[in-house]
Design a protein around this motif. Structure first.
Motif, short mmCIF file in Angstrom:
data_model
loop_
_atom_site.label_atom_id
_atom_site.label_comp_id
_atom_site.label_asym_id
_atom_site.label_seq_id
_atom_site.Cartn_x
_atom_site.Cartn_y
_atom_site.Cartn_z
N GLN A 119 62.77 -29.11 -30.73
CA GLN A 119 61.42 -28.95 -30.16
C GLN A 119 60.75 -30.32 -29.98
O GLN A 119 60.08 -30.55 -28.96
CB GLN A 119 60.57 -28.07 -31.08
CG GLN A 119 61.01 -26.61 -31.08
CD GLN A 119 60.17 -25.75 -32.02
OE1 GLN A 119 59.37 -26.26 -32.80
NE2 GLN A 119 60.37 -24.44 -31.93
N MET A 120 60.92 -31.19 -30.93
CA MET A 120 60.34 -32.52 -30.81
C MET A 120 60.98 -33.29 -29.66
O MET A 120 60.29 -34.01 -28.92
CB MET A 120 60.53 -33.29 -32.12
CG MET A 120 59.78 -32.70 -33.30
SD MET A 120 57.99 -32.84 -33.16
CE MET A 120 57.77 -34.58 -33.51
N HIS A 123 59.63 -32.01 -26.42
CA HIS A 123 58.23 -32.39 -26.20
C HIS A 123 58.08 -33.86 -25.86
O HIS A 123 57.43 -34.23 -24.87
CB HIS A 123 57.41 -32.06 -27.45
CG HIS A 123 55.99 -32.52 -27.37
ND1 HIS A 123 55.07 -31.96 -26.51
CD2 HIS A 123 55.33 -33.52 -28.03
CE1 HIS A 123 53.91 -32.58 -26.64
NE2 HIS A 123 54.03 -33.53 -27.55
N ALA A 128 59.27 -39.09 -30.63
CA ALA A 128 59.75 -38.56 -31.90
C ALA A 128 60.64 -39.56 -32.62
O ALA A 128 60.51 -39.78 -33.83
CB ALA A 128 60.52 -37.26 -31.67
#
Length: 230
Positions: A119-120, A123, A128
């Protein structure tokens, strides 16, 4: 429900370091210069010329030194970020696994770490890795121009104080007055820096006063020796 906002002292580290360093150097170097010249037996115009020259030279030196030093840090950060972006583009799955491994090492279970890592990455993959692998954040990122301007401005502010003393004190008391006044300025600076950084004042005050007094004492002693030998 209102958002919970927190203000952490670590956000002040960058500008606080440059500000305290600049002001401290401004007081110590200019006061030491004035004391050295005064101890040699020079008159007031010589004190003011020496102090003003020290202020300008010191401010430029601080600005240049901070800019070069912090620029080097910034270059290193940008190089690491470019390398990381290339690795993300060429081998995304390895970078997901690397990020997940970081989260597992922090105590997250493997399945959750894998999910969070993906997910990071979806995104903001580079952001990240910058935060969690390279430890580069908005708080810690190098800002050469800000550091240079802050150091020059605070050095000038600090140097102006002993220069003002040299301009207004009676000549027969300029050595003692300059020393006492500058030490008081240093003590106040140490207390203000400690308060801004959330620390107790005693140790910072003792540190700046001790080293400042030592620098002024040595410079005054050398000025006295040179003055009596001429």
């Amino acid at each position: 429900m209102r958002a919970h906002r927190e203000h952490h002292l670590v956000s002040r580290i960058g500008w606080l370091r440059a500000a305290v360093l600049g002001a401290n150097d401004g007081i110590v170097s200019t006061a030491s210069l004035v004391l050295g010249v005064a101890a040699s037996g020079a008159d007031r115009p010589a004190l003011l010329v020496a102090g003003a020259a020290g202020l300008v030279a010191g401010a430029m030196s601080m600005a240049a030194g901070e800019y070069v030093s912090v620029s080097s840090q910034s270059d290193t950060e940008q190089s690491d970020l470019a390398r990381e972006a290339s690795e993300i583009a060429s081998n995304r799955e390895a970078e997901v696994a690397e990020l997940a491994g970081i989260y597992v090492a922090r105590g997250v279970d493997a399945a959750t770490a894998q999910t969070v890592a993906r997910q990071m990455m979806d995104h903001d993959a580079l952001g990240a890795h910058a935060r969690d692998e390279l430890h580069i954040t908005e708080v810690t990122a190098a800002r050469p121009v800000v550091a240079a301007l802050t150091s020059a401005a605070t050095f000038t502010s600090g140097a102006a104080l002993p220069l003002l003393l040299a301009a207004v004190l009676p000549m027969n008391r300029v050595v003692a007055g300059e020393a006492v006044g500058s030490i008081l300025f240093l003590a106040l600076l140490g207390a203000v820096g400690a308060r801004a950084g959330g620390a107790r004042a005693l140790k910072p005050v003792v540190r700046v006063v001790f080293w400042g007094a030592l620098a002024m004492g040595l410079t005054a002693g050398i000025g006295r020796l040179v003055g009596t030998s001429l």
